[in-house]
Design an enzyme around this catalytic site. Structure first.
Site, PDB file in Angstrom:
ATOM      1  N   ASP A  33     105.301  -4.687 -18.306  1.00 53.90           N
ATOM      2  CA  ASP A  33     104.063  -4.511 -17.825  1.00 53.90           C
ATOM      3  C   ASP A  33     103.768  -5.669 -16.808  1.00 53.90           C
ATOM      4  O   ASP A  33     104.030  -6.684 -17.158  1.00 53.90           O
ATOM      5  CB  ASP A  33     102.797  -4.349 -18.592  1.00 53.90           C
ATOM      6  CG  ASP A  33     101.555  -3.982 -17.788  1.00 53.90           C
ATOM      7  OD1 ASP A  33     101.364  -2.850 -17.226  1.00 53.90           O
ATOM      8  OD2 ASP A  33     100.760  -4.982 -17.733  1.00 53.90           O
ATOM      9  N   GLU A  61     107.695  -1.809 -14.694  1.00 53.42           N
ATOM     10  CA  GLU A  61     106.502  -1.490 -13.996  1.00 53.42           C
ATOM     11  C   GLU A  61     106.147  -2.192 -12.838  1.00 53.42           C
ATOM     12  O   GLU A  61     105.441  -3.239 -12.933  1.00 53.42           O
ATOM     13  CB  GLU A  61     105.338  -1.377 -15.319  1.00 53.42           C
ATOM     14  CG  GLU A  61     103.965  -0.904 -14.704  1.00 53.42           C
ATOM     15  CD  GLU A  61     103.055  -1.790 -14.136  1.00 53.42           C
ATOM     16  OE1 GLU A  61     102.241  -1.076 -13.287  1.00 53.42           O
ATOM     17  OE2 GLU A  61     102.867  -3.044 -14.404  1.00 53.42           O
TER      18      GLU A  61
END
Length: 640
Positions: free
Chosen positions: A276, A318
């Protein structure tokens, strides 16, 4: 990296010569990649770090459970496991899907029946109390949310999923931690070593210099990128929210900490890590502090170290960035195919919704054509909707290629999907309006954005048909594009917006919760009794598409879909060149019946073609081919 002296020093760490051979062979293979990238980032500090990392890797290797070691060997024999056509992902919040981790385990049969082989459970590592950015403000990476269960429950769920052929996917937030994290607490307590885990400045001189070129991620409720902390007596870097402290990856100790966390969670059974906010890791004055070269070296090094201990593990980036930047997260030049194994194809998602609103695929086709080829050993993650808002990542350059104004088209899309455009079928909510740039992102479930909510309110059966046609068209393209198709929880039932999110205090200020409804298990049961329900029709259509995909080798992710010129602006054409033969996909993005020139397809496939979706055969010597509204075709040669 592996010298005779190092080999002699490492062998006594193993009781079994076979284990020693395995570790040393992997170290010989991946050690140079690890060392070279660390030296490029950390210079003379890299050698001391490498010595520490060897201890971390040895400990994790010895602690790795036997069944996961077997999985490691299986994955080494089948390195394309993420690329296979039967690989289908499902994305859900554990609590909204089934209450707890044990509850998720009780629904494994549902996932199996749907054909899922990859389960991404949204952030579940222990976040801070109160506001926590949907779980992305992690307080403890070695624990899970108390309401979901324990870390042992996570291990048990991973084992159960693995036994059913389903890989567990978890988020690993690399850019920041919650201000309550142990590292932050120790920094506040005055420990200099931990203060260096963060970017802390005594006054506004450096922050103001950085702010000149930094964007704001959440301009509505988290303006600026730095927050004053009284205990630190300094300005700490907070890209996302005041309570999320960016970690300092220029400190080698931070790399060591995150590798240790990855290997700990891998030994708990996590098979894929969603990295992330990876684009934000490296800070450089005078830039937007995204997509810096060091990000790719750090990821390459993390991947190499993980391959030594747990080669069954894969990384998913991501990185919601421009196509020219995105390809580097899969690897280019020296990093080709050796960074992340998978990345989100955000552009495909955005362009699908754009084409649906405009009934024009020319921008979609131009954007796909501009994408550089990816490494053949990597895969895209394709999706129709996800947990996040939709930001209209339509570049001015792509728009100009088809005669559009980028700002005007982005404005049109925001108006259309918020329902402000005359004739819009969509029911979406504006998220994070930035008056300075004009950006307005959109929240909403796929079904509500595709018109089902409005159609059901009006009771218009034809509009319901159109809405379901749009939904199935988008999912057909997602499944046919190549890569891992990621089904977002509830989309298989065409769940609508959940406006009750505003009744939950910690969700009320964030309207993205409108498309994070709880799983409707009553509806999942009802569709079995009544196949005429919109949810039942969506579910049946999706299951058919999944079944066709599983038996279609042309959809292996090593092959890419490339757009073909289309004589009709409503019809998208994609070509896939597989050793078994060419596949041409046809998508009608309009609610109109279209007479499509057959010669365009004949030039690709010959005089005859077979549609894998309907099992129909087509004579392409005829002048035209009739495409019904929202029709999709997966065509191969008649002899294939």
């Amino acid at each position: 990296m592996l010298t005779p002296d190092l080999t002699a020093r490492l062998r006594p760490a193993f009781d079994d010569d076979r284990d020693a051979d395995t570790f040393l062979l992997r170290l010989e293979r991946y050690g140079p990649e690890l060392a070279d990238n660390l030296r490029a980032v950390y210079g003379e500090r890299a050698d001391a770090l490498l010595a520490e990392l060897l201890e971390v890797m040895l400990h994790a290797y010895h602690a790795r459970p036997a069944d996961l070691r077997r999985l490691d060997e299986a994955r080494l024999l089948r390195p394309d496991w993420l690329q296979a056509p039967d690989m289908v992902g499902y994305v859900a919040y554990a609590d909204r899907f089934a209450g707890t981790l044990r509850g998720v385990g009780e629904q494994v049969g549902y996932l199996q029946d749907l054909g899922v082989k990859y389960l991404h459970l949204m952030p579940l590592l222990r976040p801070r109390d109160g506001e926590n950015d949907g779980g992305y403000a992690v307080q403890d990476y070695r624990a899970v949310r108390g309401d979901l269960g324990s870390i042992d429950d996570l291990s048990a769920l991973a084992r159960e999923l693995r036994g059913k052929g389903i890989s567990l996917v978890l988020d690993l937030v690399l850019n920041h931690v919650a201000e309550e994290h142990e590292w932050a607490a120790r920094a506040r307590a005055g420990e200099a070593a931990y203060r260096d885990y963060f970017h802390v400045y005594p006054d506004r001189t450096q922050p103001d210099a950085f702010e000149q070129t930094l964007p704001e991620v959440f301009p509505d409720f988290a303006p600026g990128n730095f927050t004053w902390d009284e205990a630190l007596q300094g300005w700490v870097w907070t890209t996302f929210n005041r309570y999320q402290w960016d970690v300092n990856w220029s400190n080698p100790a931070v790399f060591r900490e995150y590798l240790d966390l990855i290997l700990y969670l891998a030994n708990r059974g996590v098979e894929v890590f969603r990295l992330d906010a990876i684009a934000f890791l490296w800070k450089r004055l005078g830039t937007d502090c995204q997509n810096q070269p060091e990000v790719h070296r750090l990821t390459h090094a993390l991947r190499a170290a993980t391959r030594i201990v747990a080669p069954a593990v894969a990384f998913k980036a991501e990185a919601i960035v421009a196509p020219g930047d995105l390809i580097h997260y899969l690897g280019s030049r020296d990093h080709h195919g050796r960074v992340s194994d998978m990345a989100y194809h955000n552009s495909l998602m955005v362009q699908m919704w754009s084409a649906l609103a405009s009934r024009d695929v020319r921008l979609l086709s131009a954007a796909l054509a501009a994408f550089p080829p990816k490494p053949t050993n990597t895969t895209w993650g394709s999706y129709v909707r996800c947990h996040d808002d939709i930001g209209w990542a339509v570049s001015d350059e792509d728009a100009a290629r088809v005669g559009l104004s980028g700002p005007e088209h982005r404005r049109f899309l925001s108006d259309f999907y918020s329902g402000d455009f005359a004739g819009s079928f969509a029911r979406g909510l504006v998220f994070q309006h930035n008056p300075q740039t004009g950006d307005r992102r959109i929240s909403g479930t796929a079904a509500s954005l595709a018109g089902l909510e409005q159609a059901l309110e009006t009771g218009d059966a034809a509009r319901v048909d159109d809405a379901l046609g749009r939904l199935l068209l988008l999912h057909t393209l997602m499944l046919g594009f190549g890569g891992v198709p990621l089904l977002y929880m509830g989309d298989e039932l065409a769940l609508l917006n959940d406006y009750a999110f505003a009744d939950t205090p910690e969700h009320a200020a964030d309207n993205r919760w409108v498309h994070r409804p709880r799983m409707d298990w009553a509806l999942a049961k009802a569709i079995q009794a009544d196949p005429t329900l919109p949810a039942a029709r969506m579910n049946a259509g999706l299951r058919h598409l999944l079944a066709v995909r599983r038996r279609t080798p042309h959809l292996h992710a090593s092959i890419e879909s490339r757009p073909l010129p289309s004589p009709d602006p409503c019809v998208l054409l994609l070509r896939r060149e597989h050793p078994l033969g060419v596949m041409v996909q046809v998508y009608n993005f309009s609610e109109h019946r279209i007479q499509f020139p057959a010669h365009v397809l004949r030039e690709q496939l010959g005089d005859g073609a077979r549609d894998l979706l309907s099992a129909n055969h087509f004579h392409l010597t005829r002048p035209t081919l009739t495409l019904s509204p929202f029709r999709a075709l997966w065509l191969v040669g008649a002899e294939a």
